[in-house]
Write a protein that holds these residues in place. Structure first.
Motif, mmCIF file in Angstrom:
data_model
loop_
_atom_site.group_PDB
_atom_site.id
_atom_site.type_symbol
_atom_site.label_atom_id
_atom_site.label_comp_id
_atom_site.label_asym_id
_atom_site.label_seq_id
_atom_site.Cartn_x
_atom_site.Cartn_y
_atom_site.Cartn_z
ATOM 1 N N GLY A 34 0.817 -1.214 0.000
ATOM 2 C CA GLY A 34 0.000 0.000 0.000
ATOM 3 C C GLY A 34 0.846 1.258 0.000
ATOM 4 N N TYR A 35 1.996 1.222 0.696
ATOM 5 C CA TYR A 35 2.891 2.387 0.720
ATOM 6 C C TYR A 35 3.298 2.801 -0.689
ATOM 7 C CZ TYR A 35 3.799 1.942 5.801
ATOM 8 O OH TYR A 35 3.700 1.899 7.167
ATOM 9 N N VAL A 36 3.648 1.820 -1.519
ATOM 10 C CA VAL A 36 4.108 2.126 -2.875
ATOM 11 C C VAL A 36 3.031 2.881 -3.652
ATOM 12 C CG1 VAL A 36 4.823 1.124 -5.081
ATOM 13 C CG2 VAL A 36 5.687 0.168 -2.927
ATOM 14 N N ILE A 37 1.803 2.387 -3.579
ATOM 15 C CA ILE A 37 0.698 3.051 -4.275
ATOM 16 C C ILE A 37 0.475 4.447 -3.704
ATOM 17 C CG2 ILE A 37 -1.760 2.901 -4.856
ATOM 18 C CD1 ILE A 37 -1.481 -0.171 -4.456
ATOM 19 N N GLY A 38 0.573 4.570 -2.382
ATOM 20 C CA GLY A 38 0.362 5.856 -1.727
ATOM 21 C C GLY A 38 1.388 6.899 -2.131
ATOM 22 N N TYR A 39 2.660 6.512 -2.216
ATOM 23 C CA TYR A 39 3.703 7.477 -2.603
ATOM 24 C C TYR A 39 3.511 7.971 -4.032
ATOM 25 C CZ TYR A 39 6.539 7.055 1.609
ATOM 26 O OH TYR A 39 6.990 7.139 2.901
ATOM 27 N N ILE A 40 3.085 7.089 -4.914
ATOM 28 C CA ILE A 40 2.815 7.510 -6.295
ATOM 29 C C ILE A 40 1.672 8.531 -6.313
ATOM 30 C CG2 ILE A 40 1.991 6.729 -8.548
ATOM 31 C CD1 ILE A 40 3.450 4.050 -7.963
ATOM 32 N N ALA A 41 0.642 8.293 -5.500
ATOM 33 C CA ALA A 41 -0.483 9.228 -5.418
ATOM 34 C C ALA A 41 -0.043 10.588 -4.883
ATOM 35 C CB ALA A 41 -1.593 8.640 -4.550
ATOM 36 N N ALA A 96 -5.021 0.324 3.886
ATOM 37 C CA ALA A 96 -4.540 1.134 5.006
ATOM 38 C C ALA A 96 -3.166 1.716 4.700
ATOM 39 C CB ALA A 96 -4.484 0.298 6.279
ATOM 40 N N GLY A 97 -2.286 0.916 4.069
ATOM 41 C CA GLY A 97 -0.963 1.411 3.701
ATOM 42 C C GLY A 97 -1.028 2.595 2.764
ATOM 43 N N ILE A 98 -1.962 2.538 1.810
ATOM 44 C CA ILE A 98 -2.144 3.662 0.869
ATOM 45 C C ILE A 98 -2.501 4.929 1.628
ATOM 46 C CG2 ILE A 98 -3.564 4.566 -1.017
ATOM 47 C CD1 ILE A 98 -3.961 1.644 -1.921
ATOM 48 N N PHE A 99 -3.470 4.815 2.528
ATOM 49 C CA PHE A 99 -3.948 6.003 3.229
ATOM 50 C C PHE A 99 -2.993 6.464 4.325
ATOM 51 C CE2 PHE A 99 -7.792 4.799 1.034
ATOM 52 C CZ PHE A 99 -8.351 6.029 0.707
ATOM 53 N N ILE A 100 -2.203 5.551 4.870
ATOM 54 C CA ILE A 100 -1.168 5.965 5.827
ATOM 55 C C ILE A 100 -0.174 6.895 5.144
ATOM 56 C CG2 ILE A 100 0.865 5.135 7.086
ATOM 57 C CD1 ILE A 100 -0.842 2.706 7.922
ATOM 58 N N VAL A 101 0.248 6.554 3.925
ATOM 59 C CA VAL A 101 1.192 7.407 3.195
ATOM 60 C C VAL A 101 0.527 8.717 2.769
ATOM 61 C CG1 VAL A 101 2.520 7.616 1.060
ATOM 62 C CG2 VAL A 101 2.690 5.548 2.435
ATOM 63 N N LEU A 102 -0.712 8.640 2.276
ATOM 64 C CA LEU A 102 -1.413 9.863 1.875
ATOM 65 C C LEU A 102 -1.494 10.863 3.021
ATOM 66 C CD1 LEU A 102 -4.375 8.542 -0.317
ATOM 67 C CD2 LEU A 102 -2.513 10.029 -1.065
ATOM 68 N N THR A 103 -1.742 10.356 4.228
ATOM 69 C CA THR A 103 -1.904 11.254 5.370
ATOM 70 C C THR A 103 -0.595 11.535 6.086
ATOM 71 O OG1 THR A 103 -2.533 9.312 6.701
ATOM 72 C CG2 THR A 103 -4.311 10.639 5.779
ATOM 73 N N MET A 104 0.161 10.469 6.435
ATOM 74 C CA MET A 104 1.355 10.650 7.248
ATOM 75 C C MET A 104 2.548 11.165 6.452
ATOM 76 S SD MET A 104 1.092 7.359 9.831
ATOM 77 C CE MET A 104 2.424 7.912 10.890
ATOM 78 N N THR A 105 2.432 11.190 5.129
ATOM 79 C CA THR A 105 3.452 11.820 4.281
ATOM 80 C C THR A 105 2.849 12.994 3.514
ATOM 81 O OG1 THR A 105 4.733 9.780 4.022
ATOM 82 C CG2 THR A 105 5.068 11.483 2.375
ATOM 83 N N GLY A 106 1.838 12.735 2.705
ATOM 84 C CA GLY A 106 1.299 13.771 1.823
ATOM 85 C C GLY A 106 0.574 14.892 2.527
ATOM 86 N N MET A 107 0.023 14.641 3.723
ATOM 87 C CA MET A 107 -0.703 15.675 4.462
ATOM 88 C C MET A 107 -0.006 15.994 5.776
ATOM 89 S SD MET A 107 -4.517 14.181 3.690
ATOM 90 C CE MET A 107 -4.959 13.754 2.001
ATOM 91 N N ASP A 108 1.278 15.701 5.825
ATOM 92 C CA ASP A 108 2.086 15.899 7.031
ATOM 93 C C ASP A 108 3.130 16.972 6.758
ATOM 94 O OD1 ASP A 108 4.647 15.288 8.649
ATOM 95 O OD2 ASP A 108 3.103 14.169 9.734
ATOM 96 N N GLN A 109 3.096 18.045 7.540
ATOM 97 C CA GLN A 109 4.005 19.170 7.292
ATOM 98 C C GLN A 109 5.468 18.784 7.425
ATOM 99 O OE1 GLN A 109 3.577 22.072 6.077
ATOM 100 N NE2 GLN A 109 5.531 23.051 6.530
#
Length: 489
Positions: free
Chosen positions: A79-86, A239-252
């Motif tokens: 899921g992390y991989v997909i999340g980082y691409i997003a 969950a892995g996708i959304f963890i990256v979206l939030t904890m990376t993409g929406m994290d200052q």
């Protein structure tokens, strides 16, 4: 090995960090502190972010958790991989188009001031809890293997380590962290692969032979097929996708470094490179965990969870490996704390205090205020680490991901509403929605055996939390095309 010698090695490593900080923070100002003057090299940022993303929790807890969940963390990694691409192709273009210093300014432009402050507030809570949990884990191990025998109390250890972090981030901020994180990531990865090599050598096994042994003992299982389980494969991947979206993409903290790169293209290369490295490194951590559980019974180590890695290394491996482990452990500690304190300072100054909007503050006054806030967050870190010491959870990676489900869910709902709709909000009601949704999630989790039968909630709580926030925002919105459509994705 002598605790005094290990302590001296720790001090020498910190002296090296101070030297890097001195060399990189000269002539630094608030722009250097907040976004590195937007001139960071994308390759350095990508490599340094590996250390920030992994942290001490990954270094200790991911190998330790193999005993309980085998290679199940690999489901989340997919899921992390997909999340980082997003993040690279959906969120980064938005942040660069708006030329943001704080990513939460997007919420101000698109949804309103209360949404903006709510997003910044939840980031502050998220990072405070998550980063102090990670910091506690590593400090607790350092305390056990070195400082208890020297008669140094836990609170003093934490205070000194936070003081060290303040010393090398106080002036340069992001400009310095880009370089110190690169050094620390190098040390951490060297420690990881050195421990893997040494354990294979001790057991006289090749990688293939060790994997076969792990398979025979049930340590190499990746996918969980039980639909009712919190670790069901589909739930973990999503969950892995959304963890990256939030904890990376929406994290200052994470985006502060990413948008310090000059161009969008280089910033995207940074994230994609980070993704490739993370796949290799996290797979290596899982493999290391399998090796630890194969090796521990041969030397009489009964420890499990977060305790198995330090127990094996410090009790049964040579002095050289102990030194490598110590340096790698400390290298995993600092990136998870230095970047967090810097990002929290940036968010509080820019988003809560409005430091860039205040015409009454001179440049000198702004820098003085920023330094006070920086010190204040260090004090909060100390208090929260002591709180985690009191809780004393045996597997901190579980606590960290559970906290993320509650604190990053509102950020997911806010950003999703802004990007997927063109509706306007009753701004004054936004805080009630963003606070109410996590409370509903907590009630649902507490009573899930009565409401959901055999089904058990896992990391999908993060998604559910975001959906509840989105639904609540929709309920307090009106159908109207806004003038700020340009800021939607």
């Amino acid at each position: 090995m002598s605790p005094v010698l290990l302590f001296c090695i720790l001090i020498g490593y910190f002296a090296l960090l101070l030297g890097v900080a001195w060399a990189t923070s000269r002539n630094a100002n608030n722009d250097s502190f907040f976004i590195g003057n937007k001139s960071s090299n994308w390759m350095l940022v990508a490599f340094g972010m590996v250390g920030t993303t992994l942290s001490g929790a990954t270094f200790i807890s991911v190998p330790g958790n193999v005993g309980a969940d085998a290679f199940g963390y690999g489901q989340i990694l997919i899921g992390y991989v997909i999340g980082y691409i997003a993040v690279a192709y959906i969120l980064l273009p938005l942040y660069y188009r708006l030329q943001l210093t704080s990513i939460y300014h997007y919420l101000d432009v698109r949804l309103g001031r209360r949404a903006y402050q709510s997003g910044a507030g939840f980031f502050i809570v998220s990072r405070l809890l998550g980063s102090t949990a990670r910091l506690y884990l590593v400090v607790n191990i350092l305390q056990a293997i070195i400082l208890d025998s020297l008669g140094i109390p836990f609170w003093l250890t934490t205070l000194v380590i936070l003081g060290m972090i303040l010393m090398y981030t106080y002036q340069g901020g992001v400009k310095t962290i880009v370089w110190t994180d690169t050094l620390q990531t190098t040390c951490m990865l060297f420690g990881l692969f050195a421990c893997v090599w040494f354990l294979l050598d001790q057991m006289g096994m090749s990688m293939t032979e060790s994997l076969n042994a792990m398979q025979s003992q049930g340590l190499a299982r990746i996918f969980t097929m039980d639909v009712d389980s919190p670790n069901f494969w589909l739930k973990q991947i999503v969950a892995g996708i959304f963890i990256v979206l939030t904890m990376t993409g929406m994290d200052q903290e994470m985006m502060q470094k990413t948008i310090s790169v000059k161009t969008l293209k280089d910033s995207q290369k940074n994230l994609l490179s980070l993704t490739a490295v993370l796949v290799v490194v996290l797979s290596a951590f899982l493999f290391l965990g399998g090796l630890l559980y194969l090796y521990a019974p041969t030397v009489g180590v009964a420890a499990t969870g977060d305790k198995i890695f330090p127990a094996v290394v410090m009790g049964h491996l040579p002095a050289a490996v102990q030194i490598i482990f110590l340096i790698a452990l400390v290298s995993a500690l600092f990136p998870s704390a230095d970047g967090a304190i810097t990002a929290l300072t940036s968010t509080f100054c820019i988003d809560i205090l409005g430091i860039k909007r205040r015409a009454d503050l001179s440049v000198e006054a702004q820098e003085k205020l920023r330094r006070r806030v920086h010190l204040g967050f260090a004090g909060l870190f100390l208090l929260l680490v002591m709180g985690f010491k009191w809780i004393d959870e045996p597997s901190m990676i579980v606590i960290i991901l559970k906290l993320a489900a509650y604190t990053y869910g509102p950020l997911l709902g806010l950003f999703a509403f802004g990007m997927l709709t063109k509706r306007t909000l009753a701004d004054r009601l936004v805080p009630y929605v963003t606070i109410g949704a996590p409370i509903l999630c907590a009630l649902l989790e507490h009573y899930q055996q009565y409401l959901l039968g055999n089904y058990r909630l896992g990391l999908e709580l993060l998604i559910l939390n975001g959906i509840l926030v989105f639904a609540g925002l929709f309920a307090i919105s009106r159908r109207e095309t806004v003038d700020k459509v340009a800021v939607t994705a």
